[in-house]
Scaffold this active site. Structure first.
Site, mmCIF file in Angstrom:
data_model
loop_
_atom_site.group_PDB
_atom_site.id
_atom_site.type_symbol
_atom_site.label_atom_id
_atom_site.label_comp_id
_atom_site.label_asym_id
_atom_site.label_seq_id
_atom_site.Cartn_x
_atom_site.Cartn_y
_atom_site.Cartn_z
ATOM 1 N N ARG A 197 -79.172 51.460 -75.312
ATOM 2 C CA ARG A 197 -79.919 51.010 -74.137
ATOM 3 C C ARG A 197 -80.443 52.181 -73.306
ATOM 4 O O ARG A 197 -81.609 52.228 -72.929
ATOM 5 C CB ARG A 197 -79.019 50.110 -73.266
ATOM 6 C CG ARG A 197 -78.606 48.807 -73.911
ATOM 7 C CD ARG A 197 -77.775 47.958 -72.951
ATOM 8 N NE ARG A 197 -76.594 48.669 -72.497
ATOM 9 C CZ ARG A 197 -75.420 48.622 -73.091
ATOM 10 N NH1 ARG A 197 -75.276 47.916 -74.188
ATOM 11 N NH2 ARG A 197 -74.387 49.281 -72.620
ATOM 12 N N ILE A 198 -79.561 53.131 -73.000
ATOM 13 C CA ILE A 198 -79.946 54.230 -72.117
ATOM 14 C C ILE A 198 -80.905 55.176 -72.823
ATOM 15 O O ILE A 198 -81.925 55.596 -72.254
ATOM 16 C CB ILE A 198 -78.699 54.972 -71.610
ATOM 17 C CG1 ILE A 198 -77.831 54.024 -70.771
ATOM 18 C CG2 ILE A 198 -79.091 56.199 -70.780
ATOM 19 C CD1 ILE A 198 -76.459 54.578 -70.424
ATOM 20 N N GLU A 205 -62.191 65.983 -66.817
ATOM 21 C CA GLU A 205 -62.686 65.754 -65.454
ATOM 22 C C GLU A 205 -61.540 65.467 -64.493
ATOM 23 O O GLU A 205 -60.621 64.719 -64.845
ATOM 24 C CB GLU A 205 -63.683 64.585 -65.452
ATOM 25 C CG GLU A 205 -64.932 64.882 -66.269
ATOM 26 C CD GLU A 205 -65.946 63.736 -66.254
ATOM 27 O OE1 GLU A 205 -65.655 62.685 -65.647
ATOM 28 O OE2 GLU A 205 -67.039 63.901 -66.826
ATOM 29 N N THR A 253 -74.885 59.343 -76.856
ATOM 30 C CA THR A 253 -73.975 58.731 -77.822
ATOM 31 C C THR A 253 -72.614 58.530 -77.163
ATOM 32 O O THR A 253 -72.278 59.217 -76.198
ATOM 33 C CB THR A 253 -73.785 59.628 -79.052
ATOM 34 O OG1 THR A 253 -73.029 60.788 -78.665
ATOM 35 C CG2 THR A 253 -75.107 60.065 -79.630
ATOM 36 N N HIS A 284 -70.316 63.529 -62.385
ATOM 37 C CA HIS A 284 -70.321 62.230 -63.064
ATOM 38 C C HIS A 284 -70.957 61.146 -62.184
ATOM 39 O O HIS A 284 -70.343 60.123 -61.879
ATOM 40 C CB HIS A 284 -68.907 61.824 -63.473
ATOM 41 C CG HIS A 284 -68.887 60.955 -64.699
ATOM 42 N ND1 HIS A 284 -67.909 61.023 -65.655
ATOM 43 C CD2 HIS A 284 -69.737 59.979 -65.139
ATOM 44 C CE1 HIS A 284 -68.146 60.142 -66.611
ATOM 45 N NE2 HIS A 284 -69.258 59.501 -66.319
ATOM 46 N N LEU A 285 -72.214 61.374 -61.839
ATOM 47 C CA LEU A 285 -72.934 60.481 -60.926
ATOM 48 C C LEU A 285 -73.848 59.495 -61.650
ATOM 49 O O LEU A 285 -74.597 58.765 -61.002
ATOM 50 C CB LEU A 285 -73.783 61.306 -59.945
ATOM 51 C CG LEU A 285 -73.044 62.280 -59.019
ATOM 52 C CD1 LEU A 285 -74.041 63.041 -58.155
ATOM 53 C CD2 LEU A 285 -72.050 61.538 -58.146
ATOM 54 N N CYS A 335 -75.671 63.468 -69.900
ATOM 55 C CA CYS A 335 -75.205 62.508 -68.891
ATOM 56 C C CYS A 335 -74.453 61.367 -69.569
ATOM 57 O O CYS A 335 -74.366 60.265 -69.036
ATOM 58 C CB CYS A 335 -76.388 61.953 -68.099
ATOM 59 S SG CYS A 335 -77.219 63.167 -67.063
ATOM 60 N N ALA A 336 -73.902 61.645 -70.758
ATOM 61 C CA ALA A 336 -73.222 60.607 -71.534
ATOM 62 C C ALA A 336 -71.716 60.744 -71.425
ATOM 63 O O ALA A 336 -71.076 60.080 -70.609
ATOM 64 C CB ALA A 336 -73.680 60.674 -72.996
ATOM 65 N N ARG A 337 -71.134 61.616 -72.240
ATOM 66 C CA ARG A 337 -69.698 61.816 -72.261
ATOM 67 C C ARG A 337 -69.403 63.295 -72.489
ATOM 68 O O ARG A 337 -70.029 63.939 -73.324
ATOM 69 C CB ARG A 337 -69.034 60.997 -73.387
ATOM 70 C CG ARG A 337 -68.991 59.504 -73.140
ATOM 71 C CD ARG A 337 -67.984 59.133 -72.054
ATOM 72 N NE ARG A 337 -67.844 57.696 -71.898
ATOM 73 C CZ ARG A 337 -68.567 56.970 -71.065
ATOM 74 N NH1 ARG A 337 -69.520 57.553 -70.340
ATOM 75 N NH2 ARG A 337 -68.359 55.673 -70.952
ATOM 76 N N ALA A 369 -73.797 56.593 -62.916
ATOM 77 C CA ALA A 369 -73.840 55.182 -62.517
ATOM 78 C C ALA A 369 -73.723 55.011 -61.004
ATOM 79 O O ALA A 369 -73.557 53.890 -60.525
ATOM 80 C CB ALA A 369 -72.719 54.413 -63.199
ATOM 81 N N ASP A 417 -80.433 58.000 -84.428
ATOM 82 C CA ASP A 417 -79.476 56.918 -84.201
ATOM 83 C C ASP A 417 -79.173 56.307 -85.562
ATOM 84 O O ASP A 417 -80.103 55.997 -86.323
ATOM 85 C CB ASP A 417 -80.047 55.853 -83.267
ATOM 86 C CG ASP A 417 -78.989 54.860 -82.818
ATOM 87 O OD1 ASP A 417 -78.509 54.972 -81.675
ATOM 88 O OD2 ASP A 417 -78.630 53.975 -83.624
#
Length: 530
Positions: free
Chosen positions: A151-152, A261, A203, A280-281, A230-232, A283, A171
């Site tokens: 989605r992102i 973190e 991912t 970690h902003l 900006c994922a993990r 969301a 993907d």
């Protein structure tokens, strides 16, 4: 009247569907300890949380009237899913509410990186008028590589196209047809690394994606690459990235996430002049918090009213008599699916589930979500896939599902065979669940085996030549890897053969490379059962 307890700070606007409903009474009490929650939860039909409240088995056992637990967000690590499932409590989350927010944060980081905005701001407010140091680059006519087109990732690709960027992406599930419609050229991770000007990661963090961008990738990377994550944390090797920045391979990086973190005060990202960081902003917007609250509130109402709902993250209901007969095969199907995914290359196109023996007379549809969970979680991560959404995720990725009953009427064993067809190959495995023994892998392709579904297995395809088994055993022994069991098979003397080794610990990259260096060995796969 349904009673709903909100135990974490959740947007009041997002809760309006609940608070305005005539048949729902909402109580908001935050900051409760486990003991306090246990003492009051018996009065409530639903519990809404974010990440602060840890919803334990003890809390659920005290919640004798609990029908649903809603998580206003994506991750459900703070909820004991096994306990919820065993007590018949539906757990729902809100996986779509932060898509745009995270996408926009990614783009903000990309633009800040391209124009050195944080560094220029810091100098300007410090009284230094420095226009020469911060020469930026345009996004227009640049190539953006997107790793992960969920989605992102797709939303980022759409915005990049609007900025005049060429988008290439990787993907394992997105079909070429859909990618073309989105204006994305599907390619490999290697080509993205070698050709992209900007690279953004979307991912999940899995065994496969952990450090998927590390020293070997930086060695062949296009010089001047700019990287956004900006994922993990953990998808990109942080130490290797700092080295690549210092060597001038990478021009800059922007990270919203860290492998651990919060990061330590001496973390090199925090002092490096060419790295932008945020805490970690992804969301963290008013709209996202409202959206996840709206989404989960809607599902909670549906469940309380016995209406259709979505986004459940635990096991769907199965008739008791059928459940009792299929129970031994749920875990087996998940393990077989995961093992098969680890053996197979290419994007998944078709999954076939074939049953024999008494299973052929049963409705095996409840097993399908477990098969797909095993396959998809290998690529998407366990956090993202569960037995409720796995079928939906498969269909969204154009994966064709086939159920088949064995035509071998003489078969008396209750075996399950999974076939996985990809864009590159087709492979299959067979498993059996034996009373008192548990799940067993009884066939890998045409080769009979007898393996428990635990630990580590090396699957080696080679040419049938004298001495190969000894060389493999010596290599593993020299690297401190003990072989628990070994099984071999071949189609003909001197032809293709397979070696299946049960080993005591995971192999290193060096060992895998050494195995591939043996000329007769054509393919090596390590299968890990978590």
């Amino acid at each position: 009247m349904f009673k709903v307890l909100v135990s974490d700070p959740i947007s009041d606007f997002g809760l309006q569907q609940l608070t305005s409903a005539n048949d729902v009474e909402v109580t908001k009490i935050t900051g409760l300890s486990e003991e306090e929650l246990v003492s009051i939860i018996h009065s409530y039909d639903a519990l809404l949380v974010r990440s602060q409240t840890k919803v334990t088995r003890r809390i659920m056992e005290a919640g004798v009237h609990l029908k649903v637990i809603g998580r206003a967000g994506v991750g459900v690590d703070n909820i004991d899913l096994d306990a919820a499932t065993s007590r018949g409590i539906v757990v729902v989350n809100a996986p779509d509410g932060n898509t745009v927010t995270t996408c926009e944060h990614t783009f903000a980081m990309m633009m800040a990186l391209a124009r050195h905005i944080p560094q220029a701001y810091a100098k300007t407010v410090a009284g230094q008028w420095d226009r020469k140091t911060f020469l930026g680059v345009e996004l227009r006519n640049k190539t953006l590589g997107v790793l992960g087109l969920g989605r992102i990732g797709i939303e980022v690709a759409k915005r990049a196209a609007a900025f005049g960027m060429t988008v290439i992406g990787y993907d394992p599930f997105l079909s070429e047809e859909r990618a073309n419609k989105l204006g994305i050229k599907l390619t490999t991770v290697d080509e993205i690394i070698r050709t992209a000007d900007f690279m953004t990661v979307h991912t999940p963090l899995t065994n496969e994606t952990h450090h998927m961008i590390a020293r070997p990738q930086f060695y062949v990377m296009k010089r001047g690459m700019r990287i956004i994550n900006c994922a993990r944390g953990g998808i990109i090797d942080e130490a290797a990235l700092v080295e690549a920045l210092d060597e001038g391979i990478v021009a800059g990086a922007a990270f919203d996430v860290f492998e651990h973190e919060p990061p330590a005060p001496d973390h090199p990202f925090l002092q490096h002049p060419n790295i932008i960081v945020t805490p970690h902003l992804g969301a963290s917007t008013l709209e996202a918090q409202e959206n996840v609250a709206l989404d989960v509130s809607e599902q909670v109402i549906h469940i309380l009213r016995h209406e259709p709902f979505k986004n459940a993250v635990n096991m769907p209901a199965v008739p008791t008599d059928l459940l009792n007969k299929l129970q031994p095969y749920f875990i087996l199907c998940e393990q077989l699916g995961n093992a098969l995914a680890q053996m197979t290359d290419g994007a998944v196109r078709e999954v076939t589930v074939e049953c024999s023996g008494e299973l052929a007379d049963l409705d095996i549809s409840p097993l399908i979500p477990y098969v797909l969970k095993g396959i998809l979680s290998h690529h998407l991560g366990k956090e993202q896939v569960n037995v409720v959404n796995s079928v939906h995720l498969a269909k969204a990725r154009d994966i064709h599902l086939v159920e088949r009953k064995s035509l071998l009427t003489q078969s008396s064993s209750n075996d399950i065979t999974l076939r996985l067809k990809t864009t590159i190959e087709e492979r299959w495995v067979t498993g059996s669940a034996l009373p008192g023994v548990g799940g067993r892998l009884v066939r890998i392709g045409p080769y009979p085996v007898e393996l428990s579904l635990e630990g580590y297995i090396l699957l080696i395809s080679q040419m049938d030549r004298p001495g190969i088994i000894g060389r493999v055993g010596t290599l593993l022994g020299d690297n401190g890897i003990n072989i628990a069991t070994m099984q071999v098979g071949r189609n003909e003397v001197g032809g293709s053969a397979v070696m299946i080794l049960k080993i005591d610990k995971k192999t290193s990259k060096n060992v895998m490379e050494s195995l591939y260096a043996i000329p007769e060995i054509k393919r090596v796969r390590e299968i890990t059962f978590d």
